[in-house]
Structure formats: C-alpha cells, structure tokens
Design a protein around this motif. Structure first.
Motif, mmCIF file in Angstrom:
data_model
loop_
_atom_site.group_PDB
_atom_site.id
_atom_site.type_symbol
_atom_site.label_atom_id
_atom_site.label_comp_id
_atom_site.label_asym_id
_atom_site.label_seq_id
_atom_site.Cartn_x
_atom_site.Cartn_y
_atom_site.Cartn_z
ATOM 1 N N LEU A 12 -4.927 10.355 3.922
ATOM 2 C CA LEU A 12 -6.070 11.258 3.876
ATOM 3 C C LEU A 12 -7.102 10.774 4.880
ATOM 4 O O LEU A 12 -7.457 9.588 4.893
ATOM 5 C CB LEU A 12 -6.680 11.284 2.470
ATOM 6 N N GLY A 13 -7.592 11.670 5.719
ATOM 7 C CA GLY A 13 -8.612 11.317 6.700
ATOM 8 C C GLY A 13 -9.848 12.169 6.534
ATOM 9 O O GLY A 13 -9.743 13.384 6.321
ATOM 10 N N ILE A 14 -11.019 11.534 6.620
ATOM 11 C CA ILE A 14 -12.298 12.231 6.457
ATOM 12 C C ILE A 14 -13.104 12.067 7.736
ATOM 13 O O ILE A 14 -13.379 10.944 8.162
ATOM 14 C CB ILE A 14 -13.079 11.664 5.260
ATOM 15 N N CYS A 15 -13.479 13.171 8.367
ATOM 16 C CA CYS A 15 -14.284 13.211 9.586
ATOM 17 C C CYS A 15 -13.591 12.404 10.695
ATOM 18 O O CYS A 15 -12.584 12.844 11.238
ATOM 19 C CB CYS A 15 -15.703 12.744 9.313
ATOM 20 N N LEU A 16 -14.076 11.222 11.034
ATOM 21 C CA LEU A 16 -13.380 10.387 12.010
ATOM 22 C C LEU A 16 -11.931 10.183 11.590
ATOM 23 O O LEU A 16 -11.020 10.187 12.434
ATOM 24 C CB LEU A 16 -14.088 9.040 12.157
ATOM 25 N N THR B 193 0.839 -1.196 0.000
ATOM 26 C CA THR B 193 0.000 0.000 0.000
ATOM 27 C C THR B 193 0.875 1.248 0.000
ATOM 28 O O THR B 193 1.811 1.352 0.790
ATOM 29 C CB THR B 193 -0.912 0.008 1.247
ATOM 30 N N THR B 194 0.569 2.161 -0.888
ATOM 31 C CA THR B 194 1.329 3.414 -0.952
ATOM 32 C C THR B 194 0.516 4.609 -0.459
ATOM 33 O O THR B 194 1.084 5.631 -0.080
ATOM 34 C CB THR B 194 1.775 3.699 -2.397
ATOM 35 N N HIS B 195 -0.817 4.503 -0.494
ATOM 36 C CA HIS B 195 -1.700 5.598 -0.107
ATOM 37 C C HIS B 195 -2.781 5.036 0.816
ATOM 38 O O HIS B 195 -3.270 3.925 0.591
ATOM 39 C CB HIS B 195 -2.370 6.230 -1.325
ATOM 40 N N LEU B 196 -3.162 5.805 1.833
ATOM 41 C CA LEU B 196 -4.153 5.343 2.799
ATOM 42 C C LEU B 196 -5.236 6.388 3.000
ATOM 43 O O LEU B 196 -4.932 7.580 3.154
ATOM 44 C CB LEU B 196 -3.499 5.034 4.149
ATOM 45 N N ILE B 197 -6.495 5.939 3.009
ATOM 46 C CA ILE B 197 -7.637 6.804 3.308
ATOM 47 C C ILE B 197 -8.383 6.227 4.504
ATOM 48 O O ILE B 197 -8.698 5.032 4.542
ATOM 49 C CB ILE B 197 -8.588 6.920 2.109
ATOM 50 N N PHE B 198 -8.675 7.083 5.467
ATOM 51 C CA PHE B 198 -9.439 6.689 6.647
ATOM 52 C C PHE B 198 -10.763 7.435 6.624
ATOM 53 O O PHE B 198 -10.787 8.670 6.673
ATOM 54 C CB PHE B 198 -8.641 7.008 7.917
ATOM 55 N N LEU B 199 -11.861 6.688 6.525
ATOM 56 C CA LEU B 199 -13.188 7.279 6.351
ATOM 57 C C LEU B 199 -13.818 7.631 7.702
ATOM 58 O O LEU B 199 -13.195 7.514 8.755
ATOM 59 C CB LEU B 199 -14.074 6.307 5.577
ATOM 60 N N GLY B 200 -15.079 8.059 7.653
ATOM 61 C CA GLY B 200 -15.798 8.472 8.844
ATOM 62 C C GLY B 200 -16.433 7.303 9.577
ATOM 63 O O GLY B 200 -16.332 6.145 9.180
ATOM 64 N N ARG C 9 0.810 6.911 12.134
ATOM 65 C CA ARG C 9 2.129 7.441 12.498
ATOM 66 C C ARG C 9 3.234 6.808 11.653
ATOM 67 O O ARG C 9 4.118 7.509 11.146
ATOM 68 C CB ARG C 9 2.399 7.203 13.993
ATOM 69 N N ARG C 10 3.166 5.473 11.480
ATOM 70 C CA ARG C 10 4.181 4.781 10.669
ATOM 71 C C ARG C 10 4.145 5.256 9.224
ATOM 72 O O ARG C 10 5.193 5.480 8.604
ATOM 73 C CB ARG C 10 3.972 3.265 10.710
ATOM 74 N N SER C 11 2.942 5.384 8.690
ATOM 75 C CA SER C 11 2.793 5.740 7.279
ATOM 76 C C SER C 11 3.266 7.159 7.012
ATOM 77 O O SER C 11 3.935 7.428 6.005
ATOM 78 C CB SER C 11 1.328 5.580 6.855
ATOM 79 N N VAL C 12 2.932 8.081 7.903
ATOM 80 C CA VAL C 12 3.379 9.471 7.742
ATOM 81 C C VAL C 12 4.900 9.536 7.833
ATOM 82 O O VAL C 12 5.567 10.203 7.034
ATOM 83 C CB VAL C 12 2.710 10.383 8.788
ATOM 84 N N LYS C 13 5.458 8.812 8.795
ATOM 85 C CA LYS C 13 6.916 8.798 8.952
ATOM 86 C C LYS C 13 7.599 8.212 7.722
ATOM 87 O O LYS C 13 8.691 8.642 7.330
ATOM 88 C CB LYS C 13 7.292 7.985 10.198
ATOM 89 N N ALA C 14 6.932 7.234 7.087
ATOM 90 C CA ALA C 14 7.502 6.582 5.900
ATOM 91 C C ALA C 14 7.305 7.394 4.629
ATOM 92 O O ALA C 14 7.798 7.015 3.563
ATOM 93 C CB ALA C 14 6.887 5.198 5.719
#
Length: 220
Positions: free
Chosen positions: A86-90, A47-54, A76-81
């Motif tokens: 991308l995060g939406i609401c929650l 995985t190269t990109h991550l989205i966290f939904l509401g 935290r790991r992904s941002v550091k890497a």
C-alpha cells in the motif's frame, strides 16, 4: 494471514495516523522503518505486508535519497512475491515509478477536495461512494503503470488511486487525524488554514471510515 506489517516512514511528521489506530485495535503486528534515520532499506524476511508513507521529496530524487531506489526495488520484489503493498502519496508515486510509470510535477493540491470513484473500480474501492472528500498535499502526479487500473479520479489531478496486481496506491491521505491536520496546516497561509479548519469537521469522520475500510481490506 498478516505476519507483520512494515511501515516505511520518510519524515517524522508523516506517520500512518488512522491506519495505526486500526492495526492496534485489531492487534496486528507492525514495525516502523524510519528511513530518515537509517538512510537504507533493510531486508525483511518476516514481513508479509508493506506500507509506504508520504514525504516532501520526489521519487526522482534518487541521487539525494539513495534509499528511494532501494524502495522501488523492494516494491517490485514484494509485488512479484504476492505480498500486499500500500502506498500513500509519495508511496503511491513509488509504486507507479517502480513499475515504469512517469512521476512528474503538476498541479499543487492542498486541503480537502472531492474525488470520484471509477465506475469499474475493483476491490475495496468498489464499495466506496461515487464521490468523497479526501485530504491532499502534493505537487506531483503519476502515470498508471502498464497493467494497472485507475480506481479514483479528481478534477484537477486525474490519477488519484490505482491498483497494480497486489499493490494499491493512493495519491491522497486517508490516514489523517485532527493532530496531523493541525501539524500540517500550521505553516500554511491564513486563507488555507482557515479553509482546512472549516472543512475538517465536515469530512474527517468519513475519511476515517474509508481509511478503516482500506486498512481492514489490506490485512484481510
């Protein structure tokens, strides 16, 4: 280069909506991580990109939903890497909490509301209108993490969008489609339902345009 997008879905009725439309148009590979079925965050090497939904839960409900803690660790790991997050609401609240900011109960916002782009907004938000309408449905807010930058603000709830290194959090829902709005509105009171039905034809097309901008920037 996008290898694969992992989309973390917390409840069945909060899908990626218009983001999925854009990804399918551009033949971007993605997969759903349905946490409401698996109750755990898998390890993703490809995985190269991550989205966290509401979702209706709070980021503070780690005892009830242990995977919230796993999501924060993954963020935290992904941002550091250097991976894009991308995060939406929650999802935005998860990014904030993962980087030490407080998430707490605040004003309830439901339906379409105006928010403003910060004059010093960076990245794709620098191309947003000065003011635009977005769909809201939340009762918690978050602080801006240390080193983060506020990108958009609201009158009732100030912190509406922020960046934190290669992560971006949106308190509001740019993914909205007519079907999602109808689904989310059906249990609301008659006044709120009527107002949302009246506002949606005015604001949905512009919301989709802004969603496309964010989606294309995310995969660029």
């Amino acid at each position: 280069m996008v290898q694969k997008i992992a989309i973390f879905q917390h409840v069945p009725n909060e899908p990626p909506g218009y983001f999925e439309t854009v990804f399918r148009e551009k033949n971007i590979p993605f997969e759903y991580i349905r946490l409401y079925e698996t109750n755990e965050v898998p390890r993703h090497q490809d995985t190269t990109h991550l989205i966290f939904l509401g979702g209706p839960m709070s980021v503070n409900d780690e005892n009830e939903y242990p995977w919230l803690k796993q999501e924060k660790e993954l963020i935290r790991r992904s941002v550091k890497a250097g991976q894009k997050v991308l995060g939406i609401c929650l999802g935005a609240q998860l990014i904030a909490s993962a980087h030490g900011a407080k998430v707490y109960r605040f004003v309830n916002e439901t339906g379409w509301s105006p928010i403003s782009r910060m004059q010093n907004a960076e990245g794709i938000f620098s191309a947003f209108p000065d003011q635009f309408h977005v769909f809201q449905i939340h009762s918690e807010t978050f602080g801006i993490p240390y080193g983060g930058r506020l990108l958009a603000c609201g009158n009732n709830v100030r912190n509406q969008a922020f960046s934190c290194r290669n992560a971006c959090g949106l308190q509001f829902h740019l993914e909205m489609t007519g079907d999602i709005i109808r689904d989310w509105s059906k249990d609301l009171g008659s006044y709120q339902r009527a107002k949302i039905a009246r506002d949606t034809p005015r604001y949905l097309a512009e919301s989709n345009r802004l969603c496309r901008m964010v989606a294309e920037d995310f995969i660029r």
